[in-house]
Write an enzyme that holds these catalytic residues in place. Structure first.
Site, PDB file in Angstrom:
ATOM      1  N   GLU B  61       0.824  -1.219   0.000  1.00 49.47           N
ATOM      2  CA  GLU B  61       0.000   0.000   0.000  1.00 49.47           C
ATOM      3  C   GLU B  61       0.850   1.257   0.000  1.00 49.47           C
ATOM      4  O   GLU B  61       0.559   2.220  -0.714  1.00 49.47           O
ATOM      5  CB  GLU B  61      -0.960   0.000   1.203  1.00 49.47           C
ATOM      6  CG  GLU B  61      -2.133  -0.963   1.065  1.00 49.47           C
ATOM      7  CD  GLU B  61      -1.777  -2.402   1.436  1.00 49.47           C
ATOM      8  OE1 GLU B  61      -0.622  -2.655   1.821  1.00 49.47           O
ATOM      9  OE2 GLU B  61      -2.667  -3.270   1.338  1.00 49.47           O
ATOM     10  N   HIS B 130     -11.807  -4.707   8.675  1.00 47.17           N
ATOM     11  CA  HIS B 130     -12.322  -4.367   7.352  1.00 47.17           C
ATOM     12  C   HIS B 130     -13.542  -3.454   7.417  1.00 47.17           C
ATOM     13  O   HIS B 130     -14.237  -3.306   6.423  1.00 47.17           O
ATOM     14  CB  HIS B 130     -12.730  -5.630   6.580  1.00 47.17           C
ATOM     15  CG  HIS B 130     -11.589  -6.455   6.083  1.00 47.17           C
ATOM     16  ND1 HIS B 130     -10.798  -7.201   6.902  1.00 47.17           N
ATOM     17  CD2 HIS B 130     -11.115  -6.657   4.828  1.00 47.17           C
ATOM     18  CE1 HIS B 130      -9.880  -7.842   6.178  1.00 47.17           C
ATOM     19  NE2 HIS B 130     -10.040  -7.524   4.916  1.00 47.17           N
TER      20      HIS B 130
END
Lengths: 331, 330
Positions: B61, B130
């Site tokens: 990321e 999440h």
């Protein structure tokens, strides 16, 4: 190998070139000595990370680059800025935080930028510049430009995730990046063998299938020769290249560092093999330059530094009213 | 000409149309290409535009977000997709220390025209790594523009101006919106400055954004059955906040409740509440109310997840409390 390529990949140690290399290194050295002095006078504040001892790397590598290549460096980047051709006046004014500084005074010692020279900072997050270099190179690749992006960082960055992510991305996508690791063996005060399981930094790059080599970063001729080879490979479209330059920092990490982590003897030993003393001794012994040439360089540099200090002193502070400028294009 | 499509389709169409219009635009992120996008937003783009412009990345990321920032500085107009805001924390260094600061640190010499898209929010029983809503972390940072399109029209129409913005834009897509249908007019232009009044009313102002907007509108409809006319403000842009729109609404209704899926402490709702207090305190008829997520990592079981999030009954209760009406409607 064609004659043209020989010229591109081998430094020619003519009198003029030796004079240039020595002058650049002395320029950086004296500039930083002046900065240390100005720091004690509280003209320069905040952090001040001196490059003294490592000058051969910035000078040697920069000489292998073209004007439209991009350069990214760290918070120890005064030498890179000067070697890249930023005017000393603007660099000094930035050290002061004045309006005429290279970043308008807003960055200071750690954030020297120059769009015209494609000098993309001055990044003070260890490893933070590597992904940016990957992206700049990706843009060049996607737009069909044959430019090289050179990214300088210390060996401390090799412990960061961003280092490994960038090694992988650059090789995976065959991007035109020259990674230059300035391994001075101390990440602030932590010795390399206390922080890395693999202390051979260039082997890490090799594990990503990137061509890599380690050179004596205290030997400017060796650095420049390696940089020219590396840049030629990258520019030819063969993907990234990793150059580890083994060096040593003669001064403290920053002005706040009491250097408890190494002995004075260790520093003294290293100073004897410093890049300037070595190269200067060699060009004198070889009769390429003479003492009068060295004296002329020192005089030139002293004059340039005096002018830079005067320029910085005379420059105005930014008006408080501009505080919120440069946050976004639309205020 | 309008069409009825899903939020997912509209988000994908926006990317498609932007890439077709400008060769500098490309998308990169985890599974955007061969997989078709984690939320299927980018499905089909690889076939249309090829792997150079629909670029699958490794699970890096920080690396690929930083590469997007660098590519933007190098003249491209990258769209970086980060799978969810939860994973964007691995890229926070690049977004906050580079994208948001480079213009300022360089004295205006460099700018970063990157768009970073990411999914946000809870509701799919994906548990605590999440499901979080961290939009306000980004809304805290000068140098970023933060968008939260709640409608099909906005998720389509916000992308093109976001790509034209010379500075970094963070675009949040709430996971519970992807299947929602709505009306899209591809030729309609929207701005990246203003909040929108999604329902007019005189009695109370309900301020929300993203996935919570629809719960807020549902609450407003139910309140109307009880004779309470709520005005609903969709913030749309979380930074810079369009305070004028919500302040003038509150001036009119004299009451406000903020609905925000972020945790209450240090929330965007707290910021909006403070701005209302600073600007219209003497015109208020009741304390500003907040409906936020419970202060707990979002749990997995359905009933606990639902209990942790802002829900319609809580919005109605907060609105009624602000109006001095206790208990259930008659």
């Amino acid at each position: 190998m064609t004659a043209g390529k020989t010229e591109a990949t081998h430094p020619r140690l003519t009198r003029a070139h030796c004079q240039h290399l020595l002058q650049q290194m002395i320029r950086i050295r004296r500039f930083e000595e002046k900065c240390a002095e100005l720091y004690t006078q509280e003209k320069i504040r905040g952090f001040l990370h001196l490059y003294i001892g490592e000058e051969a790397i910035a000078v040697g590598v920069m000489d292998a680059l073209e004007a439209d290549d991009a350069v990214l460096a760290t918070y120890r980047e005064h030498g890179h800025a000067l070697a890249r051709g930023l005017p000393m006046n603007k660099v000094m004014a930035e050290m002061y935080g004045k309006r005429d500084g290279s970043s308008g005074g807003r960055g200071g010692s750690m954030h020297i930028f120059d769009a015209e020279k494609r000098f993309v900072g001055g990044n003070a997050i260890v490893g933070g510049g590597l992904p940016l270099a990957v992206g700049l190179a990706l843009a060049d690749r996607m737009q069909g430009r044959e430019r090289v992006t050179t990214c300088f960082f210390g060996e401390g960055a090799a412990a960061e995730g961003e280092f490994h992510e960038s090694m992988n991305l650059a090789t995976l996508w065959k991007l035109p990046v020259l990674f230059v690791c300035e391994n001075n063996f101390y990440a602030m005060g932590t010795r390399l063998d206390l922080s890395e399981s693999e202390t051979d930094i260039h082997a890490k790059a090799a594990s990503y299938r990137m061509p890599s080599e380690a050179v004596d970063g205290m030997n400017i001729v060796e650095v420049e020769a390696a940089a020219r080879r590396a840049v030629a490979t990258v520019r030819a479209g063969d993907g990234p290249y990793f150059l580890e330059c083994r060096t040593y920092r003669f001064r403290a990490h920053s002005m706040f560092d009491p250097q408890l982590y190494r002995s004075k003897d260790e520093v003294k030993e290293r100073e004897k093999k410093g890049p300037i003393v070595r190269f200067q001794g060699w060009v004198l012994d070889a009769g390429i330059l003479h003492q009068a040439d060295i004296d002329a360089i020192e005089a030139d540099v002293a004059q340039e530094i005096d002018a830079a200090v005067a320029f910085a002193e005379a420059s105005e502070w930014e008006a408080i009213e501009t505080l919120l400028d440069h946050v976004g294009a639309v205020p | 000409m309008s069409e009825e499509i899903t939020y997912r389709e509209a988000a994908g169409a926006a990317i498609h149309d932007a890439m077709a219009a400008d060769p500098r635009v490309f998308i990169m992120g985890e599974d955007v290409g061969h997989y078709g996008g984690t939320y299927a937003v980018t499905k089909g783009l690889l076939e249309t535009f090829g792997p150079e412009r629909v670029r699958d990345t490794p699970l890096s990321e920080s690396g690929f977000t930083g590469a997007g920032i660098g590519a933007a500085m190098g003249g491209m107009r990258p769209i970086v997709e980060i799978m969810t805001v939860n994973f964007s924390l691995l890229a926070l260094d690049q977004i906050v220390n580079n994208a948001a600061t480079l213009r300022h640190m360089s004295g205006g010499q460099f700018n970063v025209p990157v768009v970073i898209r990411m999914a946000t929010g809870a509701g799919r029983q994906l548990a605590a790594q999440h499901s979080h809503s961290l939009e306000n972390w980004y809304a805290h940072v000068p140098g970023l523009r933060v968008l939260a399109p709640a409608t099909v029209q906005d998720v389509y129409s916000m992308l093109a101006p976001a790509l034209e913005d010379p500075d970094p834009v963070i675009l949040f897509e709430h996971v519970m919106l992807y299947n929602r249908k709505g009306t899209l007019d591809r030729s309609a232009a929207v701005d990246l400055r203003s909040a929108a009044i999604r329902r007019e009313g005189r009695d109370i102002t309900l301020i929300s954004y993203g996935g919570s907007l629809w719960k807020t509108l549902e609450a407003a409809a139910l309140l109307a059955e009880d004779g309470i006319e709520a005005e609903v403000v969709d913030l749309r842009v979380l930074r810079p906040l369009d305070a004028d729109t919500f302040l003038s609404s509150v001036r009119k209704t004299r009451r406000a409740v903020i609905v925000d899926e972020g945790w209450r402490t240090g929330s965007l709702a707290a910021e909006i509440s403070a701005q209302i207090m600073e600007e219209v305190f003497w015109e208020l008829d009741a304390p500003v109310g907040r409906v936020c997520s419970a202060e707990v990592p979002i749990p997995y079981p359905r009933h606990l997840e639902e209990a942790a999030l802002p829900q319609v009954p809580a919005i109605i209760a907060a609105a009624r409390a602000a109006l001095g009406k206790q208990g259930e409607p008659a």
